[in-house]
Design an enzyme around this catalytic site. Structure first.
Site, PDB file in Angstrom:
ATOM      1  NE  ARG A   2      -2.646   0.471   3.574  1.00  0.00           N
ATOM      2  CZ  ARG A   2      -2.037   1.023   4.627  1.00  0.00           C
ATOM      3  NH1 ARG A   2      -1.632   2.273   4.581  1.00  0.00           N
ATOM      4  NH2 ARG A   2      -1.810   0.335   5.719  1.00  0.00           N
ATOM      5  CE  LYS A  32     -13.323   8.407 -17.561  1.00  0.00           C
ATOM      6  NZ  LYS A  32     -13.650   9.686 -16.972  1.00  0.00           N
ATOM      7  CG  ASP A  64     -10.309  16.571 -14.467  1.00  0.00           C
ATOM      8  OD1 ASP A  64      -9.718  15.937 -15.365  1.00  0.00           O
ATOM      9  OD2 ASP A  64     -11.271  16.097 -13.828  1.00  0.00           O
ATOM     10  CE1 TYR A 104     -16.855  11.964 -14.918  1.00  0.00           C
ATOM     11  CE2 TYR A 104     -16.380  12.072 -12.574  1.00  0.00           C
ATOM     12  CZ  TYR A 104     -16.737  11.352 -13.693  1.00  0.00           C
ATOM     13  OH  TYR A 104     -16.980  10.015 -13.576  1.00  0.00           O
TER      14      TYR A 104
END
Ligand SMILES: *Cc1c(COP(=O)(O)O)cnc(C)c1O
Length: 384
Positions: free
Chosen positions: A44, A194, A169, A96
Site C-alpha cells: 500500500r 480515459k 483536471d 465532471y
C-alpha cells in the site's frame, strides 16, 4: 518518454525488458525498521509496478512527483483532503458530473465553502477570491460542453493570493496534448481511465505536482487513505501508455474530421469542438494545447425523441458513458452523466435533451462518418 521513462530493465534482477507485476503485499527487509529509503516495505505504501507507472506519468506531465489512485475520483478525494474546515474553493461551473456529486455530498459537509464560476472569463475568478480561498479547481476542456479555460491566466490571477493551489483536471486532453504544470498550475489531475490507459479496461487516477511539500502530503494521503490501484492495473496502464502518442494523434485526426462532417450536416443544429475556428475559446486552445482529443459534442436537430432514435440506429458507436478508449462511444449528458445537476443548472450550461457527447475512437473515420450519417438520416425526418 511514454516508452522509456521508468522502464529500465536494470531495476529487476533478471533484466526483464517489460516491467514485472509485483503481487507481493509485503517485502523482506534487511533489518528491523520502517520503510528504509529506496526499498519497498508494504504494497500500500509502495509497489514496484506502481512506481514504474508513476515515473512514466510524472515524465509525461513534466512533474517531479506523480501519485496513482484507484480511480480519478479517488485522486479528487485525496486532493480535497488538502483543504481544511473553513477553507474556500473556487470551482469551474461546468465540471465532471461525478465531481458535482462528490462536492455537494462530501466536501460541503466538511464545512468547505465553494463558489462555482464560469472560469473562461478570468474576471469571474478574480472577483470570487476571498481571504480564505485555498484552491482553484479547473477542468479544461470541460465535460461535456468543451469550454476552454486559459490555464496560464487563471493560475496567475489565483496566485496573486499566496497559498492558493491551482488544480487542473487534464483528463480530456491527456498529457500528450496539454501539460498544466508548464502553464502555471500546481496540480495536474487525471482520470487515467480515459485517454492515458486508452483501452477501456482500467479505472485509475493520477495527481502530478512539482512542489515538494504538496508532493509529500499527497504521498501520505495515497498511503493512508489507501485508495491505491492494483499492481495488475498499473501494469495495464503502463502498457497503454506505450501507444499514447499514436492513439492521441489518431483521436485528433478522427475527431476533427467527424466534427467537420457534423458541421456540414443539416440534421445537426450545432457542433462543439475546441479545434473548430468558430469555437469561442479557439485562440486559447491554440495557445495552450498541442492538439485536440477525440471529444466532440453536438446538438441534434430535434428533441428527446430524435436523440433516442439516433442512439438506437447507431451500429459502430456504443451508447455508453466514459471516453478516451479505442472504441467510439455516444452518450446523453442530460440523463446519463450529469444527473447530479438541477435541471435549471443543466439547461443553463447547455445540456439539453438534444445535446449529445461523442468520444471518437480509432476506427477508420469513413466508417464512423457512415454510421453517424445513416443514424442521423433515420432519426431526424422532415426537419431539414
Ligand atoms: C471520468 C472522469 C473523472 C473521474 O474519474 P474516474 O476514474 O471515473 O473515477 C474525473 N474527471 C473527468 C474529466 C472525467 O472524465
Amino acid at each position: 518518454m511514454a516508452i522509456h521513462e521508468g522502464q529500465s530493465p536494470e531495476q529487476w534482477k533478471c533484466g526483464s525488458v517489460v516491467p514485472i507485476i509485483s503481487l507481493s503485499s509485503t517485502y523482506q527487509l534487511d533489518h528491523a525498521s520502517t520503510a528504509p529509503e529506496g526499498k519497498y516495505f508494504y504494497s500500500r505504501i509502495g509497489n514496484p509496478t506502481r512506481t514504474v507507472a508513476e515515473r512514466c506519468v510524472a515524465a509525461l506531465e513534466n512533474a517531479k512527483y506523480c501519485y496513482l489512485f484507484g480511480s480519478g475520483s479517488a485522486a479528487m478525494v485525496a486532493m480535497c483532503h488538502v483543504l481544511k474546515s473553513g477553507d474556500h474553493i473556487i470551482c469551474m461551473d461546468d465540471v465532471y458530473g461525478g465531481w458535482h456529486l462528490l462536492f455537494l455530498n462530501i466536501i460541503t459537509e466538511s464545512n468547505v465553502e465553494a463558489t462555482f464560476v464560469d472560469a473562461t472569463d478570468i474576471n469571474n475568478i478574480k472577483s470570487a477570491i476571498k481571504p480564505n480561498t485555498k484552491m482553484l479547481w479547473l477542468e479544461t476542456p470541460t465535460n461535456p460542453t468543451l469550454k476552454v479555460v486559459d490555464i496560464e491566466a487563471a493560475s496567475a490571477v489565483a496566485h496573486q493570493q499566496p497559498g492558493v493551489i491551482v488544480v487542473v483536471d487534464n483528463t480530456f486532453m491527456s498529457s500528450y496534448f496539454q501539460r498544466p504544470l508548464e502553464l502555471g498550475a500546481d496540480v495536474s489531475l487525471q482520470s487515467l481511465t480515459k485517454y492515458m490507459n486508452g483501452h477501456t479496461d482500467v479505472v485509475m487516477g493520477s495527481v502530478s505536482v512539482n512542489d515538494d511539500e504538496l508532493g509529500k502530503k499527497l504521498k501520505f494521503l495515497q498511503a493512508s487513505l489507501g485508495v491505491i490501484p492494483s499492481p495488475f492495473d498499473c501494469y495495464l496502464l503502463n502498457r497503454g501508455l506505450k501507444t499514447l502518442a499514436l492513439r492521441m494523434r489518431q483521436h485528433m485526426k478522427n475527431g476533427l474530421q467527424v466534427a467537420r462532417y457534423l458541421q456540414g450536416n443539416p440534421r445537426v443544429e450545432k457542433v462543439i469542438h475546441p479545434g473548430l475556428p468558430d469555437h469561442p475559446n479557439y485562440d486559447v486552445s491554440m495557445k495552450q494545447c498541442r492538439g485536440f482529443s477525440g471529444m466532440v459534442s453536438f446538438y441534434i436537430r430535434g428533441g428527446m425523441s430524435e436523440t433516442q432514435k439516433f442512439f438506437s440506429y447507431l451500429k459502430l458507436f456504443k451508447l455508453a458513458v466514459s471516453l478516451g478508449g479505442y472504441e467510439s462511444l455516444a452518450e446523453l449528458p442530460a440523463t446519463m452523466t450529469h444527473t447530479a445537476l438541477t435541471e435549471e443548472e443543466r439547461l443553463r450550461l447547455g445540456m439539453t435533451d438534444n445535446f449529445i457527447r461523442l468520444s471518437i475512437g480509432l476506427e477508420d473515420v469513413e466508417d464512423l462518418i457512415e454510421d453517424l450519417s445513416q443514424a442521423l438520416e433515420k432519426a431526424v425526418v422532415g426537419k431539414c
